[in-house]
Write an enzyme that holds these catalytic residues in place. Sequence first.
Site, PDB file in Angstrom:
ATOM      1  N   ALA A 159      75.358  64.675  46.134  1.00 36.51           N
ATOM      2  CA  ALA A 159      75.078  64.776  44.727  1.00 36.51           C
ATOM      3  C   ALA A 159      74.736  66.288  44.192  1.00 36.51           C
ATOM      4  O   ALA A 159      74.579  67.085  45.097  1.00 36.51           O
ATOM      5  CB  ALA A 159      73.865  64.040  44.033  1.00 36.51           C
ATOM      6  N   HIS A 160      74.767  66.466  43.011  1.00 35.95           N
ATOM      7  CA  HIS A 160      74.597  67.884  42.263  1.00 35.95           C
ATOM      8  C   HIS A 160      73.340  68.431  42.951  1.00 35.95           C
ATOM      9  O   HIS A 160      72.446  67.751  43.257  1.00 35.95           O
ATOM     10  CB  HIS A 160      74.551  67.772  41.090  1.00 35.95           C
ATOM     11  N   ASN A 161      73.389  69.812  43.508  1.00 33.90           N
ATOM     12  CA  ASN A 161      72.338  70.832  43.846  1.00 33.90           C
ATOM     13  C   ASN A 161      71.996  70.343  45.167  1.00 33.90           C
ATOM     14  O   ASN A 161      70.929  71.154  45.518  1.00 33.90           O
ATOM     15  CB  ASN A 161      71.294  70.521  42.796  1.00 33.90           C
ATOM     16  N   VAL A 162      72.540  69.442  45.910  1.00 36.13           N
ATOM     17  CA  VAL A 162      72.132  69.146  47.300  1.00 36.13           C
ATOM     18  C   VAL A 162      72.266  70.460  48.215  1.00 36.13           C
ATOM     19  O   VAL A 162      73.278  70.971  48.084  1.00 36.13           O
ATOM     20  CB  VAL A 162      72.798  67.791  47.836  1.00 36.13           C
TER      21      VAL A 162
ATOM     22  N   SER B  76      69.523  67.483  44.229  1.00 40.78           N
ATOM     23  CA  SER B  76      68.474  68.384  44.392  1.00 40.78           C
ATOM     24  C   SER B  76      67.708  68.362  45.733  1.00 40.78           C
ATOM     25  O   SER B  76      66.645  68.857  46.025  1.00 40.78           O
ATOM     26  CB  SER B  76      67.701  68.756  43.350  1.00 40.78           C
TER      27      SER B  76
END
Length: 365
Positions: A258-261, A278
Amino acid sequence: MAHTIREIATALGAEAEGDLDLVVLRVSEPQTAGPGDLALAIDPRYGEGIAKGAAEVALLWPGADWQAMGLRAVIFAPRGRFAMSGLTRLMDPGPGIAPGVHTMSVIDPTATIGEGAAIGPFVSIAAGVSIGPGARIAAHVSIGAGTRIGGDALILDGARIGARVTIGERFICHPNAVIGSDGFSFVTPEKSGVEEVRETLGSRAAVVAQSWQRIHSLGGVTIGDDVEIGANCCIDRGTIRDTVIGSGTKLDNMVHVAHNVEIGKDCLLCGQVGIAGSTRIGDRVVLGGQAGVGDNLFVGNDVIAGGATKIMTNAPAGRVLLGYPAIKMDTHVDIQKALRRLPRLALRVAALERKAGGEGPGDEE
């Protein structure tokens, strides 16, 4: 892919005996091997299969009596599976993409394609893209604007690489993976039920109808060197900062990042792993199939999580985890053993209560 026993042994850095000029065309399991095949029997458990086939040469464990097996030549593999890595690399012909750029591909004039590239049909490469030398790109791949990909990349059929993606050297991407899709980020004008439940751990003051508003993803994806992305993986771009995958990390099929991982170096994420937004994953982390990691967590270096483990809190470095929610693997095994004993334990308790004249389980009103 014809190679002599001598050539194979040299490539593997392994010892060989017998007629080293014999030519191998294929690799095979022992029981189905014939002339021209290299039978793989890297463990004594597989040695019996040699007699069932017609192999003349084999890859065997050290000390194996290859002459008694009727073989003409042998390669000894001290660590069999590691030898298979080099052997399969040597024997793999690759996807067979013709050199040059296929006439039915569309490449923006501002894109830069490195020397020796092979680009198949129906490939779309957008403005400002930079692709390093020796890249192989199969049919129906699309690469978004401004993306940069290092040398010796192999991008297979149907992969979708979005805009603002940066990828290092020797990248491998399997069919239909999506890299650089928007993150799943939505918000409500007032505090949502989800936010309330996270704070209260279950209770809600009131249920109010609300609609979700999209948070756009302005970041990109940064991928290091020697990364492999499996078929149908989905890697979201970051909201503001980039989603990051470290060098040497390997993703199996249908993994979702997912985003920001941020994922560290040399990690192994098996099939259907999901990592929520995140979250930070350390180096050399192994997540078994269908493992999941919640959002905004930290998983330390060298953590190993077994299949279907659900990590819902931070995991310290070196921890071995299993279960839902994730706990130490040895503790989880003890709990499962205890659970299997519960029915017998309940019967014993009921018998003791009846003997004492009390009520057994299920007797109360």
